[in-house]
Design an enzyme around this catalytic site. Structure first.
Site, PDB file in Angstrom:
ATOM      1  N   LYS A 180      -7.103   2.063   3.971  1.00 49.10           N
ATOM      2  CA  LYS A 180      -6.847   0.786   3.292  1.00 49.10           C
ATOM      3  C   LYS A 180      -5.367   0.452   3.433  1.00 49.10           C
ATOM      4  O   LYS A 180      -4.523   1.000   2.728  1.00 49.10           O
ATOM      5  CB  LYS A 180      -7.214   0.842   1.805  1.00 49.10           C
ATOM      6  CG  LYS A 180      -7.316  -0.567   1.243  1.00 49.10           C
ATOM      7  CD  LYS A 180      -6.893  -0.707  -0.185  1.00 49.10           C
ATOM      8  CE  LYS A 180      -5.457  -1.000  -0.402  1.00 49.10           C
ATOM      9  NZ  LYS A 180      -4.890  -2.224   0.190  1.00 49.10           N
ATOM     10  N   GLY A 233       3.496   4.361  -1.215  1.00 52.20           N
ATOM     11  CA  GLY A 233       3.685   3.087  -1.899  1.00 52.20           C
ATOM     12  C   GLY A 233       4.557   3.283  -3.124  1.00 52.20           C
ATOM     13  O   GLY A 233       5.385   4.204  -3.171  1.00 52.20           O
ATOM     14  N   SER A 234       4.354   2.442  -4.114  1.00 42.95           N
ATOM     15  CA  SER A 234       5.247   2.459  -5.277  1.00 42.95           C
ATOM     16  C   SER A 234       4.862   3.562  -6.273  1.00 42.95           C
ATOM     17  O   SER A 234       3.731   4.061  -6.274  1.00 42.95           O
ATOM     18  CB  SER A 234       5.185   1.096  -5.969  1.00 42.95           C
ATOM     19  OG  SER A 234       3.873   0.880  -6.426  1.00 42.95           O
ATOM     20  N   GLY A 238       1.240   5.095  -7.445  1.00 36.35           N
ATOM     21  CA  GLY A 238       1.075   6.550  -7.295  1.00 36.35           C
ATOM     22  C   GLY A 238       0.572   7.188  -8.586  1.00 36.35           C
ATOM     23  O   GLY A 238      -0.307   8.052  -8.572  1.00 36.35           O
ATOM     24  N   GLU A 255       3.561   9.652  -1.589  1.00 37.39           N
ATOM     25  CA  GLU A 255       4.943   9.397  -1.158  1.00 37.39           C
ATOM     26  C   GLU A 255       5.345   8.058  -1.749  1.00 37.39           C
ATOM     27  O   GLU A 255       4.719   7.036  -1.450  1.00 37.39           O
ATOM     28  CB  GLU A 255       5.032   9.347   0.375  1.00 37.39           C
ATOM     29  CG  GLU A 255       4.838  10.681   1.055  1.00 37.39           C
ATOM     30  CD  GLU A 255       5.860  11.735   0.660  1.00 37.39           C
ATOM     31  OE1 GLU A 255       6.929  11.378   0.139  1.00 37.39           O
ATOM     32  OE2 GLU A 255       5.553  12.927   0.841  1.00 37.39           O
ATOM     33  N   CYS A 289      11.833   3.047   1.791  1.00 36.97           N
ATOM     34  CA  CYS A 289      11.882   4.047   0.721  1.00 36.97           C
ATOM     35  C   CYS A 289      13.121   4.920   0.886  1.00 36.97           C
ATOM     36  O   CYS A 289      13.556   5.554  -0.063  1.00 36.97           O
ATOM     37  CB  CYS A 289      10.619   4.886   0.749  1.00 36.97           C
ATOM     38  SG  CYS A 289      10.266   5.542   2.378  1.00 36.97           S
ATOM     39  N   GLN A 336       8.749 -11.086  -3.371  1.00 41.62           N
ATOM     40  CA  GLN A 336       9.838 -10.121  -3.179  1.00 41.62           C
ATOM     41  C   GLN A 336      11.190 -10.840  -3.217  1.00 41.62           C
ATOM     42  O   GLN A 336      12.153 -10.353  -3.815  1.00 41.62           O
ATOM     43  CB  GLN A 336       9.657  -9.412  -1.820  1.00 41.62           C
ATOM     44  CG  GLN A 336      10.663  -8.316  -1.548  1.00 41.62           C
ATOM     45  CD  GLN A 336      10.420  -7.058  -2.374  1.00 41.62           C
ATOM     46  OE1 GLN A 336       9.305  -6.563  -2.447  1.00 41.62           O
ATOM     47  NE2 GLN A 336      11.455  -6.558  -3.028  1.00 41.62           N
ATOM     48  N   GLU A 388      14.090   1.055  -8.346  1.00 40.63           N
ATOM     49  CA  GLU A 388      14.022   0.715  -6.921  1.00 40.63           C
ATOM     50  C   GLU A 388      14.035  -0.807  -6.775  1.00 40.63           C
ATOM     51  O   GLU A 388      13.195  -1.496  -7.346  1.00 40.63           O
ATOM     52  CB  GLU A 388      12.745   1.285  -6.313  1.00 40.63           C
ATOM     53  CG  GLU A 388      12.749   1.146  -4.805  1.00 40.63           C
ATOM     54  CD  GLU A 388      11.485   1.686  -4.159  1.00 40.63           C
ATOM     55  OE1 GLU A 388      10.395   1.416  -4.664  1.00 40.63           O
ATOM     56  OE2 GLU A 388      11.613   2.376  -3.128  1.00 40.63           O
TER      57      GLU A 388
HETATM   58  P1  NAD Z   1       2.250  -0.648  -3.545  1.00 44.47           P
HETATM   59  O1  NAD Z   1       2.209   0.578  -4.382  1.00 44.47           O
HETATM   60  O2  NAD Z   1       2.198  -1.952  -4.220  1.00 44.47           O
HETATM   61  O3  NAD Z   1       1.039  -0.644  -2.510  1.00 44.47           O
HETATM   62  C1  NAD Z   1       0.832   0.415  -1.610  1.00 44.47           C
HETATM   63  C2  NAD Z   1      -0.644   0.467  -1.261  1.00 44.47           C
HETATM   64  O4  NAD Z   1      -1.375   0.818  -2.430  1.00 44.47           O
HETATM   65  C3  NAD Z   1      -1.207  -0.881  -0.790  1.00 44.47           C
HETATM   66  O5  NAD Z   1      -2.158  -0.659   0.228  1.00 44.47           O
HETATM   67  C4  NAD Z   1      -1.862  -1.405  -2.047  1.00 44.47           C
HETATM   68  O6  NAD Z   1      -2.881  -2.353  -1.812  1.00 44.47           O
HETATM   69  C5  NAD Z   1      -2.405  -0.124  -2.638  1.00 44.47           C
HETATM   70  N1  NAD Z   1      -2.699  -0.199  -4.083  1.00 44.47           N
HETATM   71  C6  NAD Z   1      -2.091  -0.972  -5.021  1.00 44.47           C
HETATM   72  N2  NAD Z   1      -2.659  -0.761  -6.233  1.00 44.47           N
HETATM   73  C7  NAD Z   1      -3.635   0.152  -6.066  1.00 44.47           C
HETATM   74  C8  NAD Z   1      -4.570   0.782  -6.934  1.00 44.47           C
HETATM   75  N3  NAD Z   1      -4.621   0.505  -8.232  1.00 44.47           N
HETATM   76  N4  NAD Z   1      -5.420   1.686  -6.414  1.00 44.47           N
HETATM   77  C9  NAD Z   1      -5.377   1.996  -5.108  1.00 44.47           C
HETATM   78  N5  NAD Z   1      -4.528   1.430  -4.229  1.00 44.47           N
HETATM   79  C10 NAD Z   1      -3.658   0.523  -4.696  1.00 44.47           C
HETATM   80  O7  NAD Z   1       3.536  -0.523  -2.594  1.00 44.47           O
HETATM   81  P2  NAD Z   1       4.042  -1.584  -1.495  1.00 44.47           P
HETATM   82  O8  NAD Z   1       4.692  -2.714  -2.227  1.00 44.47           O
HETATM   83  O9  NAD Z   1       2.980  -1.875  -0.506  1.00 44.47           O
HETATM   84  O10 NAD Z   1       5.135  -0.717  -0.731  1.00 44.47           O
HETATM   85  C11 NAD Z   1       6.442  -0.564  -1.173  1.00 44.47           C
HETATM   86  C12 NAD Z   1       6.603   0.770  -1.866  1.00 44.47           C
HETATM   87  O11 NAD Z   1       6.267   1.817  -0.968  1.00 44.47           O
HETATM   88  C13 NAD Z   1       8.033   1.047  -2.272  1.00 44.47           C
HETATM   89  O12 NAD Z   1       8.063   1.618  -3.555  1.00 44.47           O
HETATM   90  C14 NAD Z   1       8.511   2.072  -1.243  1.00 44.47           C
HETATM   91  O13 NAD Z   1       9.561   2.881  -1.667  1.00 44.47           O
HETATM   92  C15 NAD Z   1       7.263   2.832  -0.999  1.00 44.47           C
HETATM   93  N6  NAD Z   1       7.323   3.553   0.267  1.00 44.47           N
HETATM   94  C16 NAD Z   1       7.458   4.921   0.243  1.00 44.47           C
HETATM   95  C17 NAD Z   1       7.544   5.653   1.420  1.00 44.47           C
HETATM   96  C18 NAD Z   1       7.668   7.138   1.383  1.00 44.47           C
HETATM   97  O14 NAD Z   1       7.330   7.776   2.369  1.00 44.47           O
HETATM   98  N7  NAD Z   1       8.131   7.741   0.295  1.00 44.47           N
HETATM   99  C19 NAD Z   1       7.479   4.987   2.659  1.00 44.47           C
HETATM  100  C20 NAD Z   1       7.334   3.595   2.659  1.00 44.47           C
HETATM  101  C21 NAD Z   1       7.248   2.899   1.454  1.00 44.47           C
END
Ligand code: NAD
Length: 487
Positions: A180, A233-234, A238, A255, A289, A336, A388
């Site tokens: 996804k 993701g965020s 997480g 992550e 990130c 954003q 962040e």
């Molecule tokens: P996000 O958490 O909003 O979304 C990430 C993914 O999770 C998307 O596919 C989203 O649709 C999905 N998602 C959202 N809510 C969900 C839920 N309730 N259940 C399951 N899936 C869900 O993050 P974003 O805005 O897409 O990305 C930016 C974030 O990602 C920043 O915080 C950044 O630091 C982080 N990031 C981390 C790394 C790393 O390796 N540490 C790398 C890249 C980005």
């Protein structure tokens, strides 16, 4: 290469059980460099389609796990080779939907190809351990097996690379996958899925479900048929994933975000410090990130560094992601952009001094453009230095010495990367020993890592086993200990 260009219609872009499907609705994929351009209306899966993908993955997994090693190796090598051969074309596509400049988009596709090639080789390096038993006549073997069905949930900022560093090891170790991606970057996801589709995996081994996190993501993380969830993701998301998977004892790997510091030591080479800051804070429009959002600068070099940095920032060209010479594209979307300006207001209200940027930019095409932004005279405990921000924006925090610099670096709930610019072996050694982050960089930007070594953070930045390199198997395999008596 015309036969290999993207053929799948956006409306028909779910890939379930080896078939392309339409969804229940569509979302527009708007180019952030030119919002008059819609790159396609991409399908959104409903709950029933996500369940269909889970059951297809469950059905296919044993067949894929038993597929001969050289066949698996060839599949991964083929995916990697095609990504690399098509990195110009797919880099343009990625940059068009995400907004990073073409060279960064191209570089990401190339890197994604390297992840697949690396794990193609790992397929043939699955070697277990044997041990003498404490019981006479008994031998012990320790081997690894696939986890089963793995859900991969990825963000928009590295839409192809983050997915590649998860999909490649998942497949290499015999798992089936339901991917996804983020809804802001569906075209890159469909392009990678087409490439995987062409490798002729057993139907259901790999599935793509597009849709929102709250609907499609939510089904995946609450399923008892999914055996592992790998997420980037965020932190907020997480946390939800950890809470959903734990009661079902489903393994998860998270992550997440960070608040990385780059220390500029008194003895730093100013050019190296400035170039590391430009790359770490402003490439990818700061939407990494690993971005250096806190610049921890020692007294002795502070004024000279800030002056040189502002001069260099004034030379950076902001513009359409596909235009030559552009260093920084737009941010990913209007939400954003608005959030970034709220942070600029917050930094000002806290008492920060805007030293450069802080402006919306109206360019040739209407898009989500802003200037790279620098605040000076900021304090580490301000919200702008603790949360962040995910923007082309960095804050200078002035410190007296190395001890204060390292303490400031560590004074955060995050811990992905940190860096130092110094010419002193003693300073760099102390920093490497004391920085509480998963990755530490010396005389390098905080962003930018290799693909064959582990990647991950500490504190709220990561949870679960490391990703990438040989460490990836810790998440994508389960260990079996076999005892055998010879007689
Ligand atoms: P996000 O958490 O909003 O979304 C990430 C993914 O999770 C998307 O596919 C989203 O649709 C999905 N998602 C959202 N809510 C969900 C839920 N309730 N259940 C399951 N899936 C869900 O993050 P974003 O805005 O897409 O990305 C930016 C974030 O990602 C920043 O915080 C950044 O630091 C982080 N990031 C981390 C790394 C790393 O390796 N540490 C790398 C890249 C980005």
């Amino acid at each position: 290469m015309t036969t290999q260009t993207q053929r799948i219609q956006a409306e028909n872009s779910l890939y379930i059980g080896g078939e392309w499907q339409t969804g229940v609705s569509t979302v527009a994929n708007i180019n952030p460099s030119d919002i008059s351009q819609n790159l396609g209306n991409f399908a959104q899966a409903d709950t029933a389609q996500v369940h269909q993908a889970i059951s297809a993955a469950k059905h296919a997994q044993p067949t894929w796990e038993k597929t001969p090693l050289e066949q698996k190796q060839a599949v991964l090598q083929g995916i990697g080779d095609e990504l690399i051969a098509r990195c110009d074309e797919l880099g343009r596509l990625l940059s068009s939907e995400e907004g990073k400049p073409f060279l960064e988009g191209r570089g990401e596709i190339y890197r994604a190809g390297q992840f697949f090639q690396y794990f193609a080789a790992e397929v043939l390096r699955q070697i277990g351990d044997s041990a003498a038993s404490v019981r006479p006549g008994v031998s012990v073997e320790v081997t690894r097996e696939a986890v089963g069905v793995v859900a991969i949930i990825s963000p928009w900022n590295f839409p192809t690379a983050t997915a590649a560093w998860k999909i490649a090891p998942a497949l290499a170790f015999g798992n089936s996958v339901i991917w996804k991606p983020a809804n802001l970057t569906p075209a890159s996801a469909v392009a990678l899925t087409e490439i995987i589709h062409r490798q002729g995996l057993p139907a259901g081994t790999f599935n793509l479900v597009l849709g929102s996190g709250s609907e499609v993501g939510n089904v995946l993380i609450n399923s008892t048929e999914v055996n592992g969830v790998s997420f980037t993701g965020s932190v907020d998301t997480g946390r939800k994933i950890a809470a959903a998977t734990a009661p079902n004892f489903v393994r998860c790997q998270l992550e997440m975000g960070s608040k990385n510091a780059l220390i500029v030591a008194d003895d730093a080479d100013i050019n190296i410090a400035v170039e590391a800051t430009i790359a770490g804070s402003f490439s990818g429009a700061g939407q990494k990130c690993t971005a250096s959002s806190r610049l921890v600068v020692m007294d002795g070099i502070h004024d000279a560094y800030v002056e040189a940095l502002i001069k260099r920032m004034s030379e950076l060209k902001v513009g359409h992601a596909l235009k030559d010479g552009v260093f920084m594209g737009p941010v990913v979307d209007g939400k954003q952009l608005d959030a970034n300006f709220d942070w600029i207001d917050t930094a000002r209200q806290s008492g920060g001094e805007l030293a450069f940027g802080g402006e919306r930019l109206n360019l040739e095409h209407e898009g989500f453009y802003m200037s790279p932004t620098l605040f000076i005279n900021t304090k580490n405990d301000w919200s702008v230095n603790q949360e962040e921000v995910f923007a082309p924006m960095a804050s200078v925090i002035r410190v007296a010495d190395l001890e204060e610099a390292i303490a400031t670096t560590n004074d955060t709930r995050f811990g992905l990367t940190s860096g130092i610019i110094t010419q002193s072996l003693r300073t760099s050694t102390l920093f490497k020993q004391q920085a509480q982050t998963g990755c530490v960089m010396v005389n390098l930007p905080t962003a930018g890592t290799d693909y064959h070594v582990p990647f991950g953070g500490r504190k709220e930045s990561s949870f679960g086993p490391r990703e990438q390199g040989q460490y990836a198997k810790e998440f994508y395999t389960v260990v079996k200990t076999a005892y055998q008596r010879a007689y």
